[in-house]
Design a protein around this motif. Structure first.
Motif, short mmCIF file in Angstrom:
data_model
loop_
_atom_site.label_atom_id
_atom_site.label_comp_id
_atom_site.label_asym_id
_atom_site.label_seq_id
_atom_site.Cartn_x
_atom_site.Cartn_y
_atom_site.Cartn_z
N ALA A 131 0.83 -1.21 0.00
CA ALA A 131 0.00 0.00 0.00
C ALA A 131 0.86 1.26 0.00
O ALA A 131 0.65 2.19 -0.80
N PHE A 132 1.86 1.31 0.91
CA PHE A 132 2.70 2.51 0.98
C PHE A 132 3.55 2.67 -0.30
O PHE A 132 3.81 3.80 -0.73
N SER A 133 3.96 1.56 -0.89
CA SER A 133 4.73 1.66 -2.13
C SER A 133 3.88 2.24 -3.26
O SER A 133 4.37 3.01 -4.09
N ALA A 140 -13.79 9.40 -5.23
CA ALA A 140 -13.86 8.60 -6.46
C ALA A 140 -12.53 7.97 -6.83
O ALA A 140 -12.49 6.90 -7.46
N VAL A 141 -11.39 8.62 -6.43
CA VAL A 141 -10.10 8.08 -6.84
C VAL A 141 -9.80 6.74 -6.19
O VAL A 141 -8.90 6.01 -6.64
N PHE A 170 -10.29 1.98 -11.61
CA PHE A 170 -10.19 2.56 -12.95
C PHE A 170 -10.46 4.07 -13.00
O PHE A 170 -10.42 4.65 -14.07
N TYR A 171 -10.75 4.69 -11.84
CA TYR A 171 -11.03 6.13 -11.90
C TYR A 171 -9.71 6.89 -12.00
O TYR A 171 -8.77 6.63 -11.24
N LEU A 202 -4.61 3.35 -6.19
CA LEU A 202 -5.28 3.73 -4.96
C LEU A 202 -6.37 2.75 -4.58
O LEU A 202 -6.75 2.66 -3.41
N SER A 203 -6.90 1.99 -5.53
CA SER A 203 -7.87 0.93 -5.20
C SER A 203 -7.19 -0.16 -4.38
O SER A 203 -7.78 -0.71 -3.45
N VAL A 204 -5.94 -0.48 -4.74
CA VAL A 204 -5.19 -1.46 -3.95
C VAL A 204 -4.94 -0.91 -2.55
O VAL A 204 -5.07 -1.62 -1.54
N VAL A 205 -4.56 0.38 -2.46
CA VAL A 205 -4.35 1.01 -1.15
C VAL A 205 -5.62 0.94 -0.31
O VAL A 205 -5.60 0.59 0.88
N ALA A 206 -6.77 1.29 -0.92
CA ALA A 206 -8.04 1.26 -0.20
C ALA A 206 -8.37 -0.15 0.28
O ALA A 206 -8.86 -0.34 1.41
#
Length: 477
Positions: free
Chosen positions: A364-366, A411-412, A416-417, A432-436
């Motif tokens: 996530a941090f990467s 939304a980010v 895909f956004y 950012l989807s992976v981070v979320a």
């Protein structure tokens, strides 16, 4: 301006005194108190009226008895009555028309007494011949045919004491009953509040993505009926989401294999001598290989998000030290920042251990650092910091790139956004989807805000973005 994009901070539940249960309890207690006061007042009024009526009846019969005695024999009849009094519950007085004492144990006429055979309660205001204390009496008088005033009175002390005892007992019993009712209502209300709190806690877990949770069911009342309906709805939602997710994962997995084959075929074609002599064909082939690489990256990211989402919540967590983790990330990305002419600043303060998955947090941090370096302009700046806030460690990654508009900060985090300011830059919109997904597993909070204090070496750059990760689980109410 600040936007807490994920997860939403729960609302605290300490204001239990503002609940409907408590308001109903207060209203019920007030109504019970008013009804109890009205009942006691009505009983006291009824008992007093009954006592006065019965006493007046006795006094009237005594006056009727004295009416049968002649005026000259009346003093003797009064003294004879007084000699036979054992409990001394009756008092008598015979006076002239001017109020002078003639006979009886009353020394003077009671004040304000109407001589019309109408009873009147006299409260400790009766002057007796022996000078003793005056009790509470009910007195009645009449005017004899010869003009003399005859007064008869009856002691009401004992009857009134019994009335007071009955009323006091009724009041005390009513207060005890009200307190017991309030205590019972409070216990039942707290039970309902605990049930609602548990339902709210489970609902918070479901809202944070734990769709396996179900609302607790304890019986067959209205709350349980609602819980059954919600649980049935959750079963259907989970089933539909599993079907959609399975279909998407299946499509991503099935398409990745032919894309890998296509990528391999394009690489082999690029190695052929006939292609190297065709400059235009080589450029088109290289572009096809680049597009294929981007598609493969997107499919890998999609499958990684699904993989993180299916992890058992906190199942493989352990103690994680963030200082060496951030230091490793800094050493990994510092060469990339130098190659892109981006100033890379790292600040690491001592921070307590956290409970989590080190590999997922590293990923996530990467992603956050990679995005910051990618979006920072040439000559720009990126900063990574770790500090302890008292509540827990906070990791911040900031850059002076185009930033993220407040309207796009939620939304980010979706798949895909891509924001309008970065659409011209290469990327899949899945970082950012992976981070979320990682932060959702850890119950950590991500805040996206502007970074106006960032600036490049030559003063270039935009408003920038600061990603702030609070590395402690959100407390569920």
């Amino acid at each position: 301006m600040q936007s807490r994009s994920f997860p939403a901070a729960p609302v605290r539940s300490g204001r239990r005194w503002y609940t409907t249960t408590f308001r109903w309890l207060v209203g019920y207690t007030a109504l019970f108190g008013v009804l109890l006061t009205t009942l006691v007042g009505f009983i006291a009024w009824t008992a007093n009226a009954s006592i006065e009526y019965d006493t007046d009846s006795i006094l009237k019969w005594q006056l009727i008895y004295f009416d049968s005695i002649s005026d000259e024999n009346l003093p003797g009849a009064i003294y004879q009555r007084l000699e036979h009094e054992r409990m001394h519950t009756n008092y008598y007085g015979l006076f002239t028309a001017s109020g002078q004492y003639l006979a009886g144990d009353m020394f003077e006429q009671p004040p304000s007494l109407q001589f019309r055979r109408q009873g009147r309660t006299i409260d400790h205001n009766l002057r007796l011949l022996d000078g003793g204390p005056s009790p509470i009496v009910r007195a009645m008088g009449e005017v004899r045919p010869n003009g003399m005033h005859l007064v008869v009175a009856r002691d009401m002390t004992t009857v009134l004491r019994i009335r007071e005892v009955v009323i006091r007992t009724l009041v005390m019993g009513g207060v005890v009953a009200m307190l017991a009712a309030v205590a019972g209502g409070f216990v039942l209300g707290m039970r309902q509040i605990r049930r609602v709190r548990e339902i709210r806690r489970v609902t918070q877990c479901i809202a944070h993505g734990d769709l396996d949770r179900r609302l607790p069911v304890a019986g067959h009342d209205e709350i349980d009926m609602l819980a059954h309906l919600v649980n049935h709805m959750l079963d259907e939602v989970e089933r539909l989401m599993a079907e959609v997710k399975g279909a998407c994962d299946g499509i991503a997995h099935d398409l990745r294999t032919p894309l890998v084959h296509l990528h391999t075929m394009l690489a082999r074609i690029a190695e052929r001598e006939s292609v190297s002599t065709d400059v235009e064909g080589a450029a088109m082939l290289e572009r096809a290989r680049t597009e294929t690489d981007q598609l493969l990256e997107r499919f890998r990211a999609m499958l990684r998000i699904s993989e993180i989402g299916t992890l058992q919540r906190r199942g493989g967590f352990a103690a994680v030290e963030l200082q060496p983790l951030i230091q490793d990330l800094a050493e990994l990305y510092e060469p990339l920042a130098e190659s892109r002419d981006v100033r890379f600043a790292v600040s690491i303060d001592p921070a307590p251990e956290i409970h989590g998955d080190r590999a997922l947090l590293f990923e996530a941090f990467s992603n956050l650092i990679d995005n910051a370096i990618k979006f920072a302009p040439p000559g720009g700046a990126v900063s990574v910091s770790l500090r302890d806030t008292g509540a827990g460690p906070v990791v911040e990654v900031a850059d002076n790139g185009p930033g993220i508009a407040p309207s796009e900060r939620a939304a980010v985090l979706q798949r895909f956004y891509r924001g309008d300011a970065v659409r011209h830059l290469p990327g899949s919109g899945l970082g950012l989807s992976v981070v979320a997904a990682v932060l959702r597993v850890h119950d950590f909070a991500l805040t996206i805000e502007d970074a106006p204090d960032m600036g490049g070496a030559d003063g270039t750059g935009g408003p920038g973005a600061r990603m702030r990760v609070e590395c402690w689980p959100r407390a569920l109410a």
